[in-house]
Design a protein around this motif. Structure first.
Motif, PDB file in Angstrom:
ATOM      1  N   PRO A   1       0.806  -1.230   0.000  1.00 21.27           N
ATOM      2  CA  PRO A   1       0.000   0.000   0.000  1.00 21.27           C
ATOM      3  C   PRO A   1       0.838   1.279   0.000  1.00 21.27           C
ATOM      4  O   PRO A   1       0.441   2.285  -0.592  1.00 21.27           O
ATOM      5  CB  PRO A   1      -0.850  -0.125   1.279  1.00 21.27           C
ATOM      6  CG  PRO A   1      -0.306  -1.273   2.033  1.00 21.27           C
ATOM      7  CD  PRO A   1       0.418  -2.143   1.078  1.00 21.27           C
TER       8      PRO A   1
ATOM      9  N   THR B   1      -7.348   2.738  -6.115  1.00 19.89           N
ATOM     10  CA  THR B   1      -6.564   2.658  -4.893  1.00 19.89           C
ATOM     11  C   THR B   1      -6.310   1.214  -4.463  1.00 19.89           C
ATOM     12  O   THR B   1      -6.969   0.281  -4.931  1.00 19.89           O
ATOM     13  CB  THR B   1      -7.282   3.386  -3.740  1.00 19.89           C
ATOM     14  OG1 THR B   1      -8.482   2.652  -3.406  1.00 19.89           O
ATOM     15  CG2 THR B   1      -7.647   4.807  -4.130  1.00 19.89           C
ATOM     16  N   PHE B   2      -5.397   1.065  -3.544  1.00 18.60           N
ATOM     17  CA  PHE B   2      -5.128  -0.233  -2.940  1.00 18.60           C
ATOM     18  C   PHE B   2      -6.385  -0.763  -2.255  1.00 18.60           C
ATOM     19  O   PHE B   2      -6.711  -1.941  -2.372  1.00 18.60           O
ATOM     20  CB  PHE B   2      -3.987  -0.092  -1.926  1.00 18.60           C
ATOM     21  CG  PHE B   2      -3.509  -1.390  -1.349  1.00 18.60           C
ATOM     22  CD1 PHE B   2      -2.545  -2.149  -1.997  1.00 18.60           C
ATOM     23  CD2 PHE B   2      -4.007  -1.853  -0.134  1.00 18.60           C
ATOM     24  CE1 PHE B   2      -2.087  -3.350  -1.458  1.00 18.60           C
ATOM     25  CE2 PHE B   2      -3.562  -3.047   0.411  1.00 18.60           C
ATOM     26  CZ  PHE B   2      -2.605  -3.792  -0.249  1.00 18.60           C
ATOM     27  N   GLN B   3      -7.120   0.129  -1.602  1.00 15.05           N
ATOM     28  CA  GLN B   3      -8.334  -0.284  -0.911  1.00 15.05           C
ATOM     29  C   GLN B   3      -9.389  -0.790  -1.886  1.00 15.05           C
ATOM     30  O   GLN B   3     -10.156  -1.701  -1.561  1.00 15.05           O
ATOM     31  CB  GLN B   3      -8.902   0.866  -0.072  1.00 15.05           C
ATOM     32  CG  GLN B   3     -10.076   0.467   0.818  1.00 15.05           C
ATOM     33  CD  GLN B   3      -9.710  -0.631   1.815  1.00 15.05           C
ATOM     34  OE1 GLN B   3      -8.681  -0.552   2.482  1.00 15.05           O
ATOM     35  NE2 GLN B   3     -10.549  -1.650   1.920  1.00 15.05           N
TER      36      GLN B   3
ATOM     37  N   GLU C   1       0.114  -8.023   3.975  1.00 12.34           N
ATOM     38  CA  GLU C   1      -1.239  -7.700   3.495  1.00 12.34           C
ATOM     39  C   GLU C   1      -1.884  -8.920   2.832  1.00 12.34           C
ATOM     40  O   GLU C   1      -3.081  -9.171   3.012  1.00 12.34           O
ATOM     41  CB  GLU C   1      -1.194  -6.523   2.512  1.00 12.34           C
ATOM     42  CG  GLU C   1      -0.817  -5.190   3.136  1.00 12.34           C
ATOM     43  CD  GLU C   1      -1.859  -4.671   4.120  1.00 12.34           C
ATOM     44  OE1 GLU C   1      -3.060  -4.968   3.928  1.00 12.34           O
ATOM     45  OE2 GLU C   1      -1.473  -4.002   5.088  1.00 12.34           O
TER      46      GLU C   1
END
Length: 327
Positions: free
Chosen positions: A176, A187-189, A226
């Motif tokens: 991230p 985004t990473f999210q 992650e």
């Protein structure tokens, strides 16, 4: 020093074997093992793979069913519409062609078959076609089907599960902290959200990333942590092949010992998952990934990738046998 490293690796091996989560502090020490001792880590990971999962190698083939002109600006990708890479473009081919390719993959020894499309998210009409194709593959070919189609709604994820998709692939790509340097159009999210959606719909997860993007060792550690949080059934690790026309075309190759380290650590973190060597193994290693299969990995993608050729199924079968493993 060697004794301390061996004690650390043995400790992590036993924690993994007993399905205990390796603490972050120990993970950091694994990433700090000096180059000359990475082989100790790889040997333990290889032993763990056999002790937990046996000698079987998961062999997968991909079908890039929609190529190029992707709306996202991932800086490693030759299919992005943001970069001039000279790659051919095409939309969904006829269903019978995809079915024929699936039958060929099964005859060549593939145990799974992944349909991949360069979409941000699947368009409605094309998504319905993919679901129909999956149903036909499951009915007429009988091979395990995976999909990688971009971001999903819960409704789409459930439709894939009902059609017969076993596993959904959506890579985290990179840590991230590095992600904004690699991609700005999502985004990473966003990627985490799609994986959570797939899991909610009852799909197994395949996720991973690309190493060699210019990330630090700390960021590879961050990515591995992650990935572990998601408990994926499969982890796919790609090794960057710089593509002319992309921002990373001049990226320096990652040292081979760092590649070995990443695969070994992923095995210790996720003893029950398939750890798959994906794009780049033929160019980034001296043995097409054979040593990685003895150092923690237990899966490969064969017969080519999304935008580049790879080893033939026959040459990979010979490699697996030479390593004393089974496909």
């Amino acid at each position: 020093m060697l004794e301390g490293i061996q004690n650390l690796v043995d400790k992590c091996y036993m924690m993994a074997y007993n399905r205990q989560r390796i603490p972050y502090a120990d993970l950091r020490m694994l990433f700090e093992i000096p180059q000359e001792y990475v082989h100790v880590l790889a040997e333990a990971a290889g032993r763990l793979t056999i002790d937990v999962q046996g000698r079987s190698v998961d062999v997968e083939q991909l079908n890039n069913i929609k190529k190029n002109a992707c709306s996202e600006d991932c800086s490693f990708c030759g299919q992005s519409a943001f970069f001039d890479t000279g790659m051919e473009t095409y939309n969904l081919p006829p269903s019978e062609q995809i079915l024929s390719d699936a039958q060929k993959a099964k005859k060549q020894g593939a145990s799974s078959y992944c349909l991949v499309a360069a979409w941000r998210e699947p368009p409605v009409r094309e998504f319905e076609r993919v679901c129909d194709i999956v149903r036909e593959i499951r009915k007429r070919v009988g091979i395990s089907v995976e999909c990688s189609l971009g971001f999903l709604t819960i409704r789409q994820a459930r439709a894939l599960q009902e059609a017969g998709v076993k596993r959904y692939n959506h890579n985290l790509e990179v840590a991230p902290s590095k992600f904004p340097e690699i991609c700005t159009t999502h985004t990473f999210q966003d990627r985490i959200d799609t994986l959570n959606t797939a899991r909610e719909a009852g799909l197994e997860l395949c996720t991973g990333g690309i190493i060699g993007l210019g990330e630090s060792s700390e960021q590879r550690m961050e990515l591995s942590w992650e990935i572990t949080k998601l408990s994926p059934e499969e982890v796919t690790i790609n090794i960057l092949v710089p593509i002319p026309g992309t921002p990373l075309e001049l990226q320096t190759p990652l040292p081979k010992y760092e590649i070995a380290r990443m695969f070994a650590i992923m095995r210790l973190l996720l003893p029950d998952s398939v750890i798959k060597i994906s794009g780049g193994r033929e160019r980034a290693t001296d043995d097409s990934g054979e040593s990685l299969l003895l150092g923690g990995a237990n899966g490969i993608i064969t017969n080519g990738y999304l935008t580049m050729p790879g080893n033939s199924s026959e040459s990979d079968r010979i490699m697996i046998q030479r390593a004393g493993l089974e496909a």
